[in-house]
Design a protein around this motif. Structure first.
Motif, PDB file in Angstrom:
ATOM      1  N   THR A  92     -68.164  53.832  28.530  1.00  0.00           N
ATOM      2  CA  THR A  92     -68.391  53.452  29.929  1.00  0.00           C
ATOM      3  C   THR A  92     -67.976  54.473  30.751  1.00  0.00           C
ATOM      4  OG1 THR A  92     -66.162  52.535  29.770  1.00  0.00           O
ATOM      5  CG2 THR A  92     -67.946  51.235  29.140  1.00  0.00           C
ATOM      6  N   VAL A  93     -69.114  55.184  31.356  1.00  0.00           N
ATOM      7  CA  VAL A  93     -68.880  56.286  32.348  1.00  0.00           C
ATOM      8  C   VAL A  93     -68.491  55.603  33.622  1.00  0.00           C
ATOM      9  CG1 VAL A  93     -69.845  58.292  33.173  1.00  0.00           C
ATOM     10  CG2 VAL A  93     -70.066  57.691  30.932  1.00  0.00           C
ATOM     11  N   PRO A  94     -67.580  56.284  34.375  1.00  0.00           N
ATOM     12  CA  PRO A  94     -67.470  55.537  35.899  1.00  0.00           C
ATOM     13  C   PRO A  94     -68.559  56.322  36.730  1.00  0.00           C
ATOM     14  CG  PRO A  94     -65.821  57.413  35.353  1.00  0.00           C
ATOM     15  CD  PRO A  94     -66.714  57.020  33.975  1.00  0.00           C
ATOM     16  N   ASN A  95     -68.718  55.584  37.880  1.00  0.00           N
ATOM     17  CA  ASN A  95     -69.506  56.183  38.928  1.00  0.00           C
ATOM     18  C   ASN A  95     -69.179  57.430  39.560  1.00  0.00           C
ATOM     19  OD1 ASN A  95     -70.701  53.342  38.689  1.00  0.00           O
ATOM     20  ND2 ASN A  95     -69.605  52.681  40.525  1.00  0.00           N
ATOM     21  N   PHE A  96     -70.332  58.333  39.627  1.00  0.00           N
ATOM     22  CA  PHE A  96     -70.242  59.525  40.196  1.00  0.00           C
ATOM     23  C   PHE A  96     -69.317  60.407  39.181  1.00  0.00           C
ATOM     24  CE2 PHE A  96     -70.801  56.741  43.560  1.00  0.00           C
ATOM     25  CZ  PHE A  96     -72.175  57.162  43.828  1.00  0.00           C
ATOM     26  N   PRO A  97     -69.380  60.445  37.851  1.00  0.00           N
ATOM     27  CA  PRO A  97     -68.532  61.301  36.971  1.00  0.00           C
ATOM     28  C   PRO A  97     -68.542  62.748  37.266  1.00  0.00           C
ATOM     29  CG  PRO A  97     -70.430  60.645  35.913  1.00  0.00           C
ATOM     30  CD  PRO A  97     -70.551  59.926  37.228  1.00  0.00           C
ATOM     31  N   GLN A  98     -67.763  63.425  37.242  1.00  0.00           N
ATOM     32  CA  GLN A  98     -67.506  64.793  37.227  1.00  0.00           C
ATOM     33  C   GLN A  98     -66.514  65.443  36.399  1.00  0.00           C
ATOM     34  OE1 GLN A  98     -68.933  66.404  39.662  1.00  0.00           O
ATOM     35  NE2 GLN A  98     -69.915  64.811  40.728  1.00  0.00           N
ATOM     36  N   PRO A  99     -66.916  66.591  35.583  1.00  0.00           N
ATOM     37  CA  PRO A  99     -65.943  67.323  34.776  1.00  0.00           C
ATOM     38  C   PRO A  99     -64.729  67.580  35.335  1.00  0.00           C
ATOM     39  CG  PRO A  99     -68.227  68.439  34.746  1.00  0.00           C
ATOM     40  CD  PRO A  99     -68.281  67.355  35.982  1.00  0.00           C
ATOM     41  N   GLY A 100     -63.734  67.119  34.490  1.00  0.00           N
ATOM     42  CA  GLY A 100     -62.386  67.159  35.084  1.00  0.00           C
ATOM     43  C   GLY A 100     -61.807  65.917  35.725  1.00  0.00           C
ATOM     44  N   MET A 101     -62.514  65.136  36.053  1.00  0.00           N
ATOM     45  CA  MET A 101     -62.071  63.838  36.516  1.00  0.00           C
ATOM     46  C   MET A 101     -61.082  63.244  35.703  1.00  0.00           C
ATOM     47  SD  MET A 101     -64.194  60.457  37.466  1.00  0.00           S
ATOM     48  CE  MET A 101     -65.054  60.869  38.705  1.00  0.00           C
ATOM     49  N   VAL A 102     -59.976  62.533  36.194  1.00  0.00           N
ATOM     50  CA  VAL A 102     -58.998  62.061  35.478  1.00  0.00           C
ATOM     51  C   VAL A 102     -59.339  60.624  35.341  1.00  0.00           C
ATOM     52  CG1 VAL A 102     -56.592  61.333  35.451  1.00  0.00           C
ATOM     53  CG2 VAL A 102     -57.023  63.588  36.434  1.00  0.00           C
ATOM     54  N   VAL A 103     -59.223  60.319  34.017  1.00  0.00           N
ATOM     55  CA  VAL A 103     -59.574  58.677  33.691  1.00  0.00           C
ATOM     56  C   VAL A 103     -58.427  57.973  32.918  1.00  0.00           C
ATOM     57  CG1 VAL A 103     -61.882  59.031  33.906  1.00  0.00           C
ATOM     58  CG2 VAL A 103     -60.855  59.360  31.893  1.00  0.00           C
ATOM     59  N   ARG A 104     -58.565  56.696  32.713  1.00  0.00           N
ATOM     60  CA  ARG A 104     -57.750  55.941  31.934  1.00  0.00           C
ATOM     61  C   ARG A 104     -57.945  55.197  30.947  1.00  0.00           C
ATOM     62  NH1 ARG A 104     -56.649  50.721  34.158  1.00  0.00           N
ATOM     63  NH2 ARG A 104     -57.839  50.448  35.981  1.00  0.00           N
ATOM     64  N   THR A 105     -57.724  54.852  29.832  1.00  0.00           N
ATOM     65  CA  THR A 105     -58.167  54.193  29.033  1.00  0.00           C
ATOM     66  C   THR A 105     -57.617  52.739  28.823  1.00  0.00           C
ATOM     67  OG1 THR A 105     -56.836  55.151  27.185  1.00  0.00           O
ATOM     68  CG2 THR A 105     -59.080  56.306  27.241  1.00  0.00           C
ATOM     69  N   ALA A 106     -58.259  51.790  28.166  1.00  0.00           N
ATOM     70  CA  ALA A 106     -57.805  50.474  28.062  1.00  0.00           C
ATOM     71  C   ALA A 106     -57.081  50.435  26.873  1.00  0.00           C
ATOM     72  CB  ALA A 106     -58.645  49.523  28.376  1.00  0.00           C
ATOM     73  N   PRO A 107     -55.735  50.051  26.674  1.00  0.00           N
ATOM     74  CA  PRO A 107     -55.064  49.817  25.230  1.00  0.00           C
ATOM     75  C   PRO A 107     -55.697  48.588  24.688  1.00  0.00           C
ATOM     76  CG  PRO A 107     -53.452  50.085  27.263  1.00  0.00           C
ATOM     77  CD  PRO A 107     -54.823  49.939  27.834  1.00  0.00           C
ATOM     78  N   SER A 108     -56.303  47.670  25.268  1.00  0.00           N
ATOM     79  CA  SER A 108     -56.507  46.687  24.340  1.00  0.00           C
ATOM     80  C   SER A 108     -57.955  45.840  24.961  1.00  0.00           C
ATOM     81  CB  SER A 108     -55.741  45.359  24.177  1.00  0.00           C
ATOM     82  OG  SER A 108     -55.266  44.888  25.282  1.00  0.00           O
ATOM     83  N   ASP A 109     -58.603  44.911  24.365  1.00  0.00           N
ATOM     84  CA  ASP A 109     -59.652  44.366  25.072  1.00  0.00           C
ATOM     85  C   ASP A 109     -59.366  43.394  26.162  1.00  0.00           C
ATOM     86  OD1 ASP A 109     -61.337  45.885  23.565  1.00  0.00           O
ATOM     87  OD2 ASP A 109     -61.835  44.384  22.149  1.00  0.00           O
ATOM     88  N   SER A 110     -58.105  42.855  26.028  1.00  0.00           N
ATOM     89  CA  SER A 110     -57.486  41.856  26.778  1.00  0.00           C
ATOM     90  C   SER A 110     -57.163  42.306  28.303  1.00  0.00           C
ATOM     91  CB  SER A 110     -56.115  41.208  26.192  1.00  0.00           C
ATOM     92  OG  SER A 110     -55.163  42.311  25.947  1.00  0.00           O
ATOM     93  N   GLU A 111     -56.545  43.627  28.213  1.00  0.00           N
ATOM     94  CA  GLU A 111     -56.237  44.459  29.391  1.00  0.00           C
ATOM     95  C   GLU A 111     -57.577  44.598  30.067  1.00  0.00           C
ATOM     96  OE1 GLU A 111     -54.094  48.210  31.175  1.00  0.00           O
ATOM     97  OE2 GLU A 111     -53.289  47.528  29.308  1.00  0.00           O
ATOM     98  N   LEU A 112     -58.539  44.998  29.483  1.00  0.00           N
ATOM     99  CA  LEU A 112     -59.782  45.428  30.280  1.00  0.00           C
ATOM    100  C   LEU A 112     -60.518  44.276  30.741  1.00  0.00           C
ATOM    101  CD1 LEU A 112     -62.106  47.449  30.677  1.00  0.00           C
ATOM    102  CD2 LEU A 112     -63.223  46.735  28.402  1.00  0.00           C
ATOM    103  N   VAL A 113     -60.377  42.955  29.965  1.00  0.00           N
ATOM    104  CA  VAL A 113     -60.786  41.843  30.724  1.00  0.00           C
ATOM    105  C   VAL A 113     -60.284  41.596  32.135  1.00  0.00           C
ATOM    106  CG1 VAL A 113     -61.076  39.501  30.522  1.00  0.00           C
ATOM    107  CG2 VAL A 113     -61.935  40.971  28.757  1.00  0.00           C
ATOM    108  N   LYS A 114     -58.693  41.459  31.936  1.00  0.00           N
ATOM    109  CA  LYS A 114     -57.663  41.227  33.092  1.00  0.00           C
ATOM    110  C   LYS A 114     -57.903  42.082  34.223  1.00  0.00           C
ATOM    111  CE  LYS A 114     -53.519  41.866  32.241  1.00  0.00           C
ATOM    112  NZ  LYS A 114     -52.144  41.905  31.665  1.00  0.00           N
ATOM    113  N   THR A 115     -58.206  43.565  33.938  1.00  0.00           N
ATOM    114  CA  THR A 115     -58.416  44.347  34.976  1.00  0.00           C
ATOM    115  C   THR A 115     -59.610  44.036  35.823  1.00  0.00           C
ATOM    116  OG1 THR A 115     -57.042  45.903  33.668  1.00  0.00           O
ATOM    117  CG2 THR A 115     -58.625  46.909  35.567  1.00  0.00           C
ATOM    118  N   GLU A 116     -60.786  43.654  34.788  1.00  0.00           N
ATOM    119  CA  GLU A 116     -62.206  43.366  35.466  1.00  0.00           C
ATOM    120  C   GLU A 116     -62.022  42.214  36.469  1.00  0.00           C
ATOM    121  OE1 GLU A 116     -64.705  43.590  32.315  1.00  0.00           O
ATOM    122  OE2 GLU A 116     -64.895  45.729  32.188  1.00  0.00           O
TER     123      GLU A 116
END
Length: 380
Positions: free
Chosen positions: A356-380
């Protein structure tokens, strides 16, 4: 209310507020990762890459057709006196079934006459052979130069032998003509149509009906030139699976037509299906004229990365670096099929593919990963 009571009430309210604040702080979500500018880093979903062997599969379409088609015609003339009950449009018949019976009385008479002619010819031959032996005995006192072929009755003997051969040939023809009054199915067949009825007089060459063989069906499968590269060099014997909405049957490629269509620029493989109407098996039925999906088993590639097509853009993918930054990577895609793309080079085992690429991606952009599907759902 007295002054001391008011102070006590205010102190109690203040204590409850502090307790609530402490409880909220204890259960609060830890602060989200931020990039170098201090803003919240976008959340991405990743997939760990691992190369695996992969067998290519071609998904094609073709029409089911009979391998053999036959228009029944009689070899003798006569009146139709019997028809098999299954000799009707849509009937399925087995090999050897008598479909049409013609009146054979005249052919029975012809057979008896031929048998009598053979018996007569054999009798004449026996007489001539006996007379030839008598003539030979009577002429023994003469020298060989004085004895002629006519005196030994050799011409008469040869004529009698020829007459017997002719009579036997007529007998064989009479037997064949009698047998031909019974018109049988040459194979397990589907009756497409019937053109005659009881009592009708038919002559040699009259179209009685049309049959399609149900012993084997064939499919002429069009294959694009760029898809042929994913099939083995030896086409004959390639496993094939035929699918409709209701059934699935196993088949195989039997030959390559060896031609490229001048209009469509497609090659054609012939796929053979045994017993399509399940006359001699318990398989599900696939009918002639059906347009079915044909899945051909292709060659095996020993090391390929399978990735979602959505993760691919202009031949490149986004990878997550160990420092939680994004990097763009060019890859060599050997095939795209369905929802997946198959990559041969440009990736290594253990890399993290960003799905899942964020909007307006750029090389070197800092991102974070979701530890679990539950956190991803809660964040959204």
């Amino acid at each position: 209310m007295k002054t001391w009571q008011k102070g006590l009430f205010a102190a109690g309210v203040f204590g409850l507020a502090i307790g609530a604040f402490i409880a909220i702080q204890a259960t609060a979500t830890p602060p989200l990762q931020k990039d170098k500018s201090g803003s919240q880093a976008p959340l991405v979903v990743t997939q760990q890459l691992q190369a695996q062997p992969h067998r290519f599969e071609l998904q094609l379409w073709a029409e089911v057709k009979p391998k053999e088609k036959t228009t029944l015609t009689p070899e003798v003339s006569g009146r139709v006196i019997a028809l098999d009950p299954d000799f009707i449009a849509g009937g399925v018949i087995t090999k050897g079934t008598v479909l049409v019976q013609l009146d054979d009385s005249d052919y029975q008479v012809a057979l008896l006459s031929a048998q009598a002619a053979v018996a007569s010819a054999e009798s004449v031959l026996s007489q001539e052979q006996a007379q030839a032996r008598v003539a030979e005995q009577e002429l023994r006192h003469l020298s060989r130069d004085q004895i002629t072929a006519l005196a030994l009755r050799q011409p008469q003997l040869l004529s009698a032998e020829a007459a017997l051969k002719s009579a036997k040939a007529s007998l064989q023809k009479a037997k064949r003509d009698l047998e031909r009054t019974r018109i049988t199915a040459p194979y397990d067949a589907l009756v497409v149509n019937r053109n005659i009825g009881l009592g009708q007089v038919v002559s040699t060459g009259t179209a009685l009906g049309e049959l399609y063989s149900v012993e084997q069906a064939e499919l002429y499968v069009p294959v694009a030139s760029f898809d042929l590269a994913y099939l083995p060099t030896e086409r004959a014997g390639i496993p094939a699976q035929l699918r409709t909405e209701q059934v699935s049957r196993e088949a195989k490629v039997v030959r390559d037509l060896g031609l490229v269509d001048s209009q469509t620029r497609m090659s054609h493989l012939v796929v053979q299906l045994d017993d399509p109407y399940a006359v001699r098996s318990q398989q599900p039925v696939i009918r002639f004229g059906q347009y079915v999906e044909v899945r051909l088993a292709g060659r095996v590639e020993e090391k390929l990365y399978t990735i979602p097509q959505d993760a691919l853009s202009d031949g490149k993918v986004w990878l997550l670096q160990p420092d939680m930054t994004m990097a763009r990577q060019q890859v060599d895609v050997v095939r795209q099929s369905g929802k997946f793309a198959y990559v041969k080079s440009g990736l290594t085992d253990g890399q993290q593919l960003i799905l899942t690429v964020p909007n307006f991606p750029q090389p070197g952009m800092v991102v974070r990963t979701a530890p679990s599907d539950s956190e991803l759902v809660k964040t959204e």
